[in-house]
Design a protein around this motif. Structure first.
Motif, PDB file in Angstrom:
ATOM      1  N   ALA A  81       0.822  -1.209   0.000  1.00  0.00           N
ATOM      2  CA  ALA A  81       0.000   0.000   0.000  1.00  0.00           C
ATOM      3  C   ALA A  81       0.860   1.264   0.000  1.00  0.00           C
ATOM      4  N   ALA A  82       0.689   2.087  -1.040  1.00  0.00           N
ATOM      5  CA  ALA A  82       1.465   3.324  -1.143  1.00  0.00           C
ATOM      6  C   ALA A  82       1.161   4.268   0.010  1.00  0.00           C
ATOM      7  N   CYS A  83      -0.097   4.270   0.464  1.00  0.00           N
ATOM      8  CA  CYS A  83      -0.463   5.155   1.575  1.00  0.00           C
ATOM      9  C   CYS A  83       0.299   4.772   2.837  1.00  0.00           C
ATOM     10  N   GLU A  84       0.444   3.476   3.061  1.00  0.00           N
ATOM     11  CA  GLU A  84       1.178   2.995   4.229  1.00  0.00           C
ATOM     12  C   GLU A  84       2.655   3.363   4.138  1.00  0.00           C
ATOM     13  N   LYS A  85       3.233   3.219   2.942  1.00  0.00           N
ATOM     14  CA  LYS A  85       4.641   3.541   2.751  1.00  0.00           C
ATOM     15  C   LYS A  85       4.900   5.042   2.941  1.00  0.00           C
ATOM     16  N   ALA A  86       3.916   5.863   2.535  1.00  0.00           N
ATOM     17  CA  ALA A  86       4.115   7.316   2.573  1.00  0.00           C
ATOM     18  C   ALA A  86       3.918   7.904   3.954  1.00  0.00           C
ATOM     19  N   CYS A  87       3.237   7.185   4.847  1.00  0.00           N
ATOM     20  CA  CYS A  87       2.903   7.743   6.167  1.00  0.00           C
ATOM     21  C   CYS A  87       4.137   7.854   7.052  1.00  0.00           C
ATOM     22  N   PRO A  88       4.497   9.059   7.487  1.00  0.00           N
ATOM     23  CA  PRO A  88       5.694   9.234   8.324  1.00  0.00           C
ATOM     24  C   PRO A  88       5.457   8.867   9.790  1.00  0.00           C
ATOM     25  N   GLU A  89       4.196   8.659  10.168  1.00  0.00           N
ATOM     26  CA  GLU A  89       3.868   8.395  11.575  1.00  0.00           C
ATOM     27  C   GLU A  89       3.489   6.943  11.844  1.00  0.00           C
ATOM     28  N   ASN A  90       3.591   6.090  10.812  1.00  0.00           N
ATOM     29  CA  ASN A  90       3.175   4.690  10.951  1.00  0.00           C
ATOM     30  C   ASN A  90       1.728   4.574  11.417  1.00  0.00           C
ATOM     31  N   ALA A  91       0.882   5.486  10.926  1.00  0.00           N
ATOM     32  CA  ALA A  91      -0.529   5.494  11.305  1.00  0.00           C
ATOM     33  C   ALA A  91      -1.379   4.582  10.424  1.00  0.00           C
ATOM     34  N   ILE A  92      -0.781   4.043   9.354  1.00  0.00           N
ATOM     35  CA  ILE A  92      -1.514   3.181   8.422  1.00  0.00           C
ATOM     36  C   ILE A  92      -0.875   1.802   8.419  1.00  0.00           C
ATOM     37  N   CYS A 107      -2.557   9.410  13.444  1.00  0.00           N
ATOM     38  CA  CYS A 107      -2.569  10.252  12.237  1.00  0.00           C
ATOM     39  C   CYS A 107      -2.461  11.726  12.599  1.00  0.00           C
ATOM     40  N   VAL A 108      -1.600  12.442  11.872  1.00  0.00           N
ATOM     41  CA  VAL A 108      -1.410  13.881  12.114  1.00  0.00           C
ATOM     42  C   VAL A 108      -1.987  14.726  10.981  1.00  0.00           C
ATOM     43  N   GLY A 109      -2.635  14.082  10.001  1.00  0.00           N
ATOM     44  CA  GLY A 109      -3.276  14.828   8.929  1.00  0.00           C
ATOM     45  C   GLY A 109      -2.333  15.496   7.956  1.00  0.00           C
ATOM     46  N   CYS A 110      -1.156  14.907   7.752  1.00  0.00           N
ATOM     47  CA  CYS A 110      -0.161  15.528   6.856  1.00  0.00           C
ATOM     48  C   CYS A 110      -0.557  15.449   5.385  1.00  0.00           C
ATOM     49  N   GLY A 111      -1.341  14.419   5.013  1.00  0.00           N
ATOM     50  CA  GLY A 111      -1.816  14.302   3.636  1.00  0.00           C
ATOM     51  C   GLY A 111      -0.889  13.567   2.691  1.00  0.00           C
ATOM     52  N   TYR A 112       0.242  13.047   3.168  1.00  0.00           N
ATOM     53  CA  TYR A 112       1.153  12.321   2.291  1.00  0.00           C
ATOM     54  C   TYR A 112       0.479  11.059   1.719  1.00  0.00           C
ATOM     55  N   CYS A 113      -0.372  10.427   2.507  1.00  0.00           N
ATOM     56  CA  CYS A 113      -1.074   9.231   2.037  1.00  0.00           C
ATOM     57  C   CYS A 113      -2.005   9.561   0.875  1.00  0.00           C
ATOM     58  N   VAL A 114      -2.645  10.716   0.943  1.00  0.00           N
ATOM     59  CA  VAL A 114      -3.562  11.152  -0.115  1.00  0.00           C
ATOM     60  C   VAL A 114      -2.808  11.315  -1.425  1.00  0.00           C
ATOM     61  N   ILE A 122      -8.227   7.599  -0.494  1.00  0.00           N
ATOM     62  CA  ILE A 122      -8.059   8.096   0.868  1.00  0.00           C
ATOM     63  C   ILE A 122      -8.033   9.617   0.832  1.00  0.00           C
ATOM     64  N   ASN A 123      -8.695  10.230   1.801  1.00  0.00           N
ATOM     65  CA  ASN A 123      -8.807  11.687   1.827  1.00  0.00           C
ATOM     66  C   ASN A 123      -8.751  12.190   3.264  1.00  0.00           C
ATOM     67  N   LEU A 124      -8.576  13.490   3.408  1.00  0.00           N
ATOM     68  CA  LEU A 124      -8.505  14.098   4.731  1.00  0.00           C
ATOM     69  C   LEU A 124      -9.855  14.685   5.118  1.00  0.00           C
ATOM     70  N   ALA A 125     -10.308  14.320   6.310  1.00  0.00           N
ATOM     71  CA  ALA A 125     -11.523  14.903   6.864  1.00  0.00           C
ATOM     72  C   ALA A 125     -11.139  16.003   7.851  1.00  0.00           C
ATOM     73  N   THR A 126     -11.919  17.076   7.879  1.00  0.00           N
ATOM     74  CA  THR A 126     -11.640  18.190   8.776  1.00  0.00           C
ATOM     75  C   THR A 126     -12.560  18.132   9.991  1.00  0.00           C
ATOM     76  N   GLY A 132     -12.322  25.038  19.229  1.00  0.00           N
ATOM     77  CA  GLY A 132     -12.635  25.667  17.946  1.00  0.00           C
ATOM     78  C   GLY A 132     -11.523  25.594  16.930  1.00  0.00           C
ATOM     79  N   LYS A 133     -10.469  24.848  17.240  1.00  0.00           N
ATOM     80  CA  LYS A 133      -9.341  24.720  16.317  1.00  0.00           C
ATOM     81  C   LYS A 133      -9.566  23.560  15.348  1.00  0.00           C
ATOM     82  N   GLU A 134      -9.286  23.798  14.079  1.00  0.00           N
ATOM     83  CA  GLU A 134      -9.461  22.759  13.056  1.00  0.00           C
ATOM     84  C   GLU A 134      -8.276  21.795  13.047  1.00  0.00           C
ATOM     85  N   PHE A 135      -8.572  20.515  12.822  1.00  0.00           N
ATOM     86  CA  PHE A 135      -7.513  19.532  12.621  1.00  0.00           C
ATOM     87  C   PHE A 135      -8.004  18.507  11.605  1.00  0.00           C
ATOM     88  N   ARG A 136      -7.084  17.763  11.014  1.00  0.00           N
ATOM     89  CA  ARG A 136      -7.438  16.837   9.933  1.00  0.00           C
ATOM     90  C   ARG A 136      -7.005  15.413  10.258  1.00  0.00           C
TER      91      ARG A 136
END
Length: 272
Positions: A81-92, A107-114, A122-126, A132-136
């Protein structure tokens, strides 16, 4: 445990969208209103809150007739899985069922998997926290791993009334796919089994009525060499070096304090 896969036979699909509805219901995903796309397709593509989309393609036959080419479009759960390989946090990671899942706590929402995914699955949800702070967070189809753990079928397979989506033993389903391919070749000369070996196969295998590109699928997807080098070599070596550096710093700290203690002890003895 025997290997299992999801087999999708697009030639049996009648476009009812029950798979989409069941996915939304089981995963408690919010509805998403979209503008009219000029076709029967309800959503343009997979999103962070719509994990599977039924695509509609109208194709003219040689005899002048028309065929609707449907596809249950969702994450294919690639073996490599390319998404797994791209994840810098081992979240996938892969589960025991072969499904690829996201650890939302990591997951830190970096978007590298996308960016890495060849299938735009795979996509980022907000989200908004209590301040009141946004995170992905990255989100996608889990192949209903929570259902599999309870001995149940994926929701989409359970809802499919035509048998276009089935889940079960890998060897048995691949064998049945070959039999089905032989049956439909006369009507669909370009029919094929889509299980790309450039990524060592997928956990969702398709029987397609035409070439993959007709369905918006890459012919032979592969994980980028840079991602393989990063995940399998650079990152582990970097962690080892960081670990060695950390140990050296700790060792130096301990040694320094021991030396100070020894000097202090020697000084006390000289005054006796």
């Amino acid at each position: 445990m025997a290997e299992t896969i999801k087999l999708v036979d697009v030639t049996k699909c009648d476009g009812c969208r029950a798979c989409m509805v069941s996915c939304k219901n089981w995963n408690d995903l919010p509805s998403e209103m979209e503008d009219f796309h000029g076709s029967y397709q309800s959503h343009e593509k997979i999103t962070a809150n719509t994990w599977n989309v039924l695509t509609f393609n109208e194709q003219e036959r040689k005899d002048g007739g028309l065929d609707w080419l449907f596809r249950h479009s969702s994450c294919l759960h690639c073996t490599e899985a390319a998404c797994e390989k791209a994840c810098p946090e081992n979240a996938i990671s892969h589960t025991e069922f072969g499904s690829v899942v996201v650890d939302y706590d990591t997951c830190v929402g970096c978007g590298y998997c996308v960016q890495a995914c060849s299938f735009d699955a795979i996509n980022l949800a907000t989200y908004i926290d209590k301040n009141g702070k946004e995170f992905r967070k990255a989100q996608k189809c889990t192949q209903c791993t929570d259902r599999l753990e309870e001995g149940l079928q994926p929701a989409c397979a359970t809802a499919c009334h035509t048998g276009a989506i089935v889940y079960g033993d890998k060897d048995e389903l691949l064998s049945s796919a070959e039999d089905r391919l032989a049956q439909i070749k006369e009507r669909y000369p370009n029919a094929n089994i889509y299980n790309p070996q450039g990524i060592s196969g997928t956990n969702t295998v398709y029987i397609l009525a035409d070439k993959p590109t007709t369905y918006g699928l890459p012919e032979n997807p592969k994980v980028a060499l840079s991602q393989i080098v990063w995940k399998d070599y650079a990152q582990p070596i970097g962690k080892m070096m960081l670990g060695a550096t950390t140990m050296a710093v700790i060792g130096s700290f301990i040694a320094t304090n021991l030396n100070k203690k020894n000097h202090s002890s020697e000084g006390d003895q000289s005054h006796e």
